[in-house]
Design a protein around this motif. Sequence first.
Motif, PDB file in Angstrom:
ATOM      1  N   LEU A  92       0.758  -1.382  -0.005  1.00  0.00           N
ATOM      2  CA  LEU A  92      -0.004   0.136  -0.093  1.00  0.00           C
ATOM      3  C   LEU A  92       0.679   1.182   0.115  1.00  0.00           C
ATOM      4  CD1 LEU A  92      -2.770  -1.062   2.429  1.00  0.00           C
ATOM      5  CD2 LEU A  92      -3.307  -0.640  -0.110  1.00  0.00           C
ATOM      6  N   ILE A  93       1.990   1.268   0.781  1.00  0.00           N
ATOM      7  CA  ILE A  93       2.894   2.490   0.888  1.00  0.00           C
ATOM      8  C   ILE A  93       3.423   2.499  -0.729  1.00  0.00           C
ATOM      9  CG2 ILE A  93       4.854   3.348   1.781  1.00  0.00           C
ATOM     10  CD1 ILE A  93       4.270   1.923   4.669  1.00  0.00           C
ATOM     11  N   SER A  94       3.928   1.563  -0.899  1.00  0.00           N
ATOM     12  CA  SER A  94       4.482   1.650  -2.496  1.00  0.00           C
ATOM     13  C   SER A  94       3.661   2.240  -3.438  1.00  0.00           C
ATOM     14  CB  SER A  94       5.426   0.144  -2.867  1.00  0.00           C
ATOM     15  OG  SER A  94       5.799   0.325  -4.170  1.00  0.00           O
ATOM     16  N   ALA A  95       2.496   1.591  -3.375  1.00  0.00           N
ATOM     17  CA  ALA A  95       1.408   2.126  -4.444  1.00  0.00           C
ATOM     18  C   ALA A  95       1.114   3.457  -4.539  1.00  0.00           C
ATOM     19  CB  ALA A  95       0.355   0.937  -4.382  1.00  0.00           C
ATOM     20  N   SER A  96       0.798   3.754  -3.185  1.00  0.00           N
ATOM     21  CA  SER A  96       0.100   5.171  -2.847  1.00  0.00           C
ATOM     22  C   SER A  96       1.430   6.266  -3.411  1.00  0.00           C
ATOM     23  CB  SER A  96       0.277   5.382  -1.543  1.00  0.00           C
ATOM     24  OG  SER A  96      -1.146   4.434  -1.184  1.00  0.00           O
ATOM     25  N   GLU A  97       2.656   5.849  -2.962  1.00  0.00           N
ATOM     26  CA  GLU A  97       3.690   6.887  -3.009  1.00  0.00           C
ATOM     27  C   GLU A  97       3.979   6.860  -4.796  1.00  0.00           C
ATOM     28  OE1 GLU A  97       6.991   5.505  -0.858  1.00  0.00           O
ATOM     29  OE2 GLU A  97       6.083   6.590   0.820  1.00  0.00           O
ATOM     30  N   LYS A  98       3.774   5.933  -5.408  1.00  0.00           N
ATOM     31  CA  LYS A  98       3.822   5.764  -6.846  1.00  0.00           C
ATOM     32  C   LYS A  98       2.932   6.721  -7.602  1.00  0.00           C
ATOM     33  CE  LYS A  98       6.002   1.151  -7.761  1.00  0.00           C
ATOM     34  NZ  LYS A  98       5.918   0.120  -8.012  1.00  0.00           N
ATOM     35  N   ARG A  99       1.629   6.856  -7.221  1.00  0.00           N
ATOM     36  CA  ARG A  99       0.710   7.774  -7.646  1.00  0.00           C
ATOM     37  C   ARG A  99       0.649   9.113  -6.962  1.00  0.00           C
ATOM     38  NH1 ARG A  99      -2.572   5.007 -11.095  1.00  0.00           N
ATOM     39  NH2 ARG A  99      -4.163   6.909 -11.017  1.00  0.00           N
ATOM     40  N   GLY A 100       1.828   9.562  -6.090  1.00  0.00           N
ATOM     41  CA  GLY A 100       2.031  10.687  -5.459  1.00  0.00           C
ATOM     42  C   GLY A 100       1.109  11.031  -4.292  1.00  0.00           C
ATOM     43  N   HIS A 101       0.473   9.892  -3.563  1.00  0.00           N
ATOM     44  CA  HIS A 101      -0.052  10.380  -2.579  1.00  0.00           C
ATOM     45  C   HIS A 101       0.727   9.866  -1.217  1.00  0.00           C
ATOM     46  CE1 HIS A 101      -3.419  10.174  -5.371  1.00  0.00           C
ATOM     47  NE2 HIS A 101      -3.363   8.978  -5.693  1.00  0.00           N
ATOM     48  N   THR A 102       0.222  10.605  -0.310  1.00  0.00           N
ATOM     49  CA  THR A 102       0.889  10.291   0.928  1.00  0.00           C
ATOM     50  C   THR A 102      -0.022   9.297   1.856  1.00  0.00           C
ATOM     51  OG1 THR A 102      -0.155  12.259   2.508  1.00  0.00           O
ATOM     52  CG2 THR A 102       1.920  12.501   1.293  1.00  0.00           C
ATOM     53  N   ILE A 103       0.322   8.364   2.547  1.00  0.00           N
ATOM     54  CA  ILE A 103      -0.177   7.432   3.456  1.00  0.00           C
ATOM     55  C   ILE A 103       0.525   6.948   4.681  1.00  0.00           C
ATOM     56  CG2 ILE A 103       0.993   5.083   2.137  1.00  0.00           C
ATOM     57  CD1 ILE A 103      -1.806   3.958   2.175  1.00  0.00           C
ATOM     58  N   LYS A 104      -0.394   6.735   5.699  1.00  0.00           N
ATOM     59  CA  LYS A 104      -0.037   6.240   6.930  1.00  0.00           C
ATOM     60  C   LYS A 104      -0.557   4.896   7.118  1.00  0.00           C
ATOM     61  CE  LYS A 104       1.174   7.144  11.729  1.00  0.00           C
ATOM     62  NZ  LYS A 104       0.988   8.033  12.758  1.00  0.00           N
ATOM     63  N   VAL A 105       0.296   3.866   7.617  1.00  0.00           N
ATOM     64  CA  VAL A 105      -0.560   2.604   7.720  1.00  0.00           C
ATOM     65  C   VAL A 105      -0.441   2.082   9.190  1.00  0.00           C
ATOM     66  CG1 VAL A 105      -0.836   0.241   6.747  1.00  0.00           C
ATOM     67  CG2 VAL A 105       0.080   2.202   5.333  1.00  0.00           C
ATOM     68  N   GLU A 106      -1.609   1.798   9.829  1.00  0.00           N
ATOM     69  CA  GLU A 106      -1.364   1.201  11.017  1.00  0.00           C
ATOM     70  C   GLU A 106      -1.740  -0.264  11.043  1.00  0.00           C
ATOM     71  OE1 GLU A 106      -4.276   2.732  14.266  1.00  0.00           O
ATOM     72  OE2 GLU A 106      -5.108   0.910  14.097  1.00  0.00           O
ATOM     73  N   THR A 107      -0.906  -1.189  11.525  1.00  0.00           N
ATOM     74  CA  THR A 107      -1.036  -2.485  11.357  1.00  0.00           C
ATOM     75  C   THR A 107      -1.549  -3.045  12.890  1.00  0.00           C
ATOM     76  OG1 THR A 107       1.220  -2.992  12.184  1.00  0.00           O
ATOM     77  CG2 THR A 107       0.755  -2.989   9.982  1.00  0.00           C
ATOM     78  N   GLN A 108      -2.465  -4.075  12.672  1.00  0.00           N
ATOM     79  CA  GLN A 108      -2.969  -4.757  13.939  1.00  0.00           C
ATOM     80  C   GLN A 108      -2.813  -6.311  13.776  1.00  0.00           C
ATOM     81  OE1 GLN A 108      -7.168  -3.617  15.147  1.00  0.00           O
ATOM     82  NE2 GLN A 108      -6.958  -1.645  14.436  1.00  0.00           N
ATOM     83  N   GLY A 109      -1.722  -6.806  14.467  1.00  0.00           N
ATOM     84  CA  GLY A 109      -1.421  -8.074  14.529  1.00  0.00           C
ATOM     85  C   GLY A 109      -1.150  -8.762  15.591  1.00  0.00           C
ATOM     86  N   THR A 110      -0.347  -9.812  15.595  1.00  0.00           N
ATOM     87  CA  THR A 110      -0.219 -10.636  16.685  1.00  0.00           C
ATOM     88  C   THR A 110       0.533 -10.030  17.828  1.00  0.00           C
ATOM     89  OG1 THR A 110       1.803 -11.741  15.805  1.00  0.00           O
ATOM     90  CG2 THR A 110      -0.298 -12.895  15.570  1.00  0.00           C
ATOM     91  N   ILE A 111       1.413  -8.864  17.547  1.00  0.00           N
ATOM     92  CA  ILE A 111       1.947  -8.162  18.569  1.00  0.00           C
ATOM     93  C   ILE A 111       1.152  -6.865  19.052  1.00  0.00           C
ATOM     94  CG2 ILE A 111       4.261  -9.187  18.212  1.00  0.00           C
ATOM     95  CD1 ILE A 111       4.936  -6.471  16.512  1.00  0.00           C
ATOM     96  N   GLY A 112      -0.035  -6.712  18.504  1.00  0.00           N
ATOM     97  CA  GLY A 112      -0.933  -5.673  18.641  1.00  0.00           C
ATOM     98  C   GLY A 112      -0.869  -4.454  17.929  1.00  0.00           C
TER      99      GLY A 112
END
Length: 105
Positions: free
Chosen positions: A23-43
């Motif tokens: 998601l970060i790579s694809a967003s940046e390629k199209r000129g967008h900014t993105i921040k991604v939160e993960t919710q996984g096994t470590i919280g």
Amino acid sequence: MRLVAVVACTSGIAHTYIAKEKLISASEKRGHTIKVETQGTIGVENELTSDDIKKADVVIMATDIQTTGNERFDGKKIIKVPTNVAVKAAGQLIKKIDNEFNKGD
């Protein structure tokens, strides 16, 4: 366009982090900014702040499980997809978001 995303797969390990990077790579390629939160096994990692959410044009929910804190996104434009879409077709997803939500409104 400013994007934020929450990513969470069923096991909370590999696909969560692969989807994040795609998601970060694809967003940046199209000129967008993105921040991604993960919710996984470590919280929750890289938790989105209220300011991140307020400034976001679109929220991407790339999840296979129930996530926490979804009420934070009330009133926002939200697109929900399974994590495998973010992993396999992040570029197409971001293009779709451009077409649907980036109309100068």
